[in-house]
Design an enzyme around this catalytic site. Structure first.
Site, PDB file in Angstrom:
ATOM      1  CB  SER A 146      56.128  25.210  33.030  1.00  0.00           C
ATOM      2  OG  SER A 146      55.033  24.168  33.522  1.00  0.00           O
ATOM      3  CE1 TYR A 159      55.081  28.834  37.138  1.00  0.00           C
ATOM      4  CE2 TYR A 159      54.054  26.842  35.719  1.00  0.00           C
ATOM      5  CZ  TYR A 159      54.832  27.434  36.455  1.00  0.00           C
ATOM      6  OH  TYR A 159      56.169  26.546  36.797  1.00  0.00           O
TER       7      TYR A 159
END
Ligand code: NDP
Length: 251
Positions: A146, A159
């Site tokens: 990401s 994350y």
């Protein structure tokens, strides 16, 4: 030299293939001629839908509910996939979760659930296929990261750290595997329409979309196209790279 594909079905493994980006990758690779083995956490209905979409492309689909955080379960899944479909040519680690909270308030559980799924899971999947790829001197890994793993995101320390970890993992894999003709790359998406972003409040969604150079969120299929390229012979001299598929969010 990496092996040039000379026709006939090949096998791709996809983790997190039941929904969203993973489903689009499974379908795209099926269109490219791969038989698909995919795993997912627990949404059996969504998994059955992905399998049907793969089969509509004229390819085989094998799927199992497997927690990628469990190394033994991932080993068993890979062994099963190879028994049913033959040697793995491409493996895509796409399974991922988020548990967003400011770092100062984050629980141990939210930290470790995310790191175990996103980072440990990618390691487990990669390790389960590497020796076979080395023996055959062919294969390609893609880890779905990401853009949060590049610059960090407020409220997503777990994350972002898990995704940044994938970049280090990928670099090491590329360096270890290159001599065997095996490649490893990362795809780092920006905002992509999926269940993961479905609950964003409209104000946040608009702000996010406005920050994208191309305007708006991307589609899972646009991420899948980049994976299709990276596992193909067209990318035969590309390894260890991080390809951002973010519509210019981070430029
Ligand atoms: P979704 O939430 O739509 O799908 C997540 C997938 O991962 C599902 O197939 C889910 O299975 C599976 N999964 C979750 N936990 C596990 C686990 N422990 N073991 C096995 N499978 C698991 O997510 P997206 O499609 O949006 O995201 C896919 C990947 O792309 C993730 O790694 C995510 O971090 C990354 N990404 C997404 C972005 C976005 O904007 N959507 C942006 C940047 C990166 P099940 O259906 O059974 O729950």
């Amino acid at each position: 030299m990496t092996e040039q594909h000379t026709g006939g079905p090949r096998t791709a493994l996809v983790s997190g293939g039941s929904r969203g980006i993973g489903r689009a990758i499974a379908v795209r690779l099926a269109q490219d001629g791969f038989d698909i083995a995919f795993c997912y956490r627990g949404d059996h209905e969504a998994a059955a839908r992905t399998a049907a979409l793969v089969e509509e492309q004229g390819r085989k689909a094998v799927h199992r509910a497997v927690d990628v955080a469990d190394p033994d379960a991932v080993r068993e899944f890979t062994a099963l996939a190879q028994d049913w479909l033959g040697p793995v040519h491409a493996a895509v680690s796409c399974a991922g979760i988020h548990r967003d909270r400011a770092a100062a308030l984050m629980s141990d559980e939210d930290w470790s659930d995310v790191v175990r799924t996103n980072l440990d899971g990618a390691f487990h999947l990669s390790r389960s296929v590497l020796m076979g790829m080395f023996r055959r001197r062919a294969g390609s890994l893609v880890l779905i990261s990401s853009v949060a793993g590049i610059g960090g995101t407020a409220g997503q320390a777990n994350y972002a750290a898990s995704k940044a970890g994938l970049h280090g993992l990928c670099g090491s894999l590329a360096k270890e595997a290159g001599r065997y003709g095996v490649r490893a790359n990362v795809v780092a998406p920006g905002y992509i329409e999926s269940d993961m972003v479905a609950d964003l409040p409209p104000r946040v969604r608009k702000q996010a979309a406005d920050a994208v150079a191309l305007g708006g969120f991307g589609l899972p299929e646009q991420v899948a196209d980049s994976v299709s390229f990276l596992v193909s012979d067209r990318a035969s001299y590309i390894t260890g790279t991080v390809l951002r598929v973010d519509g210019g969010l981070t430029v």
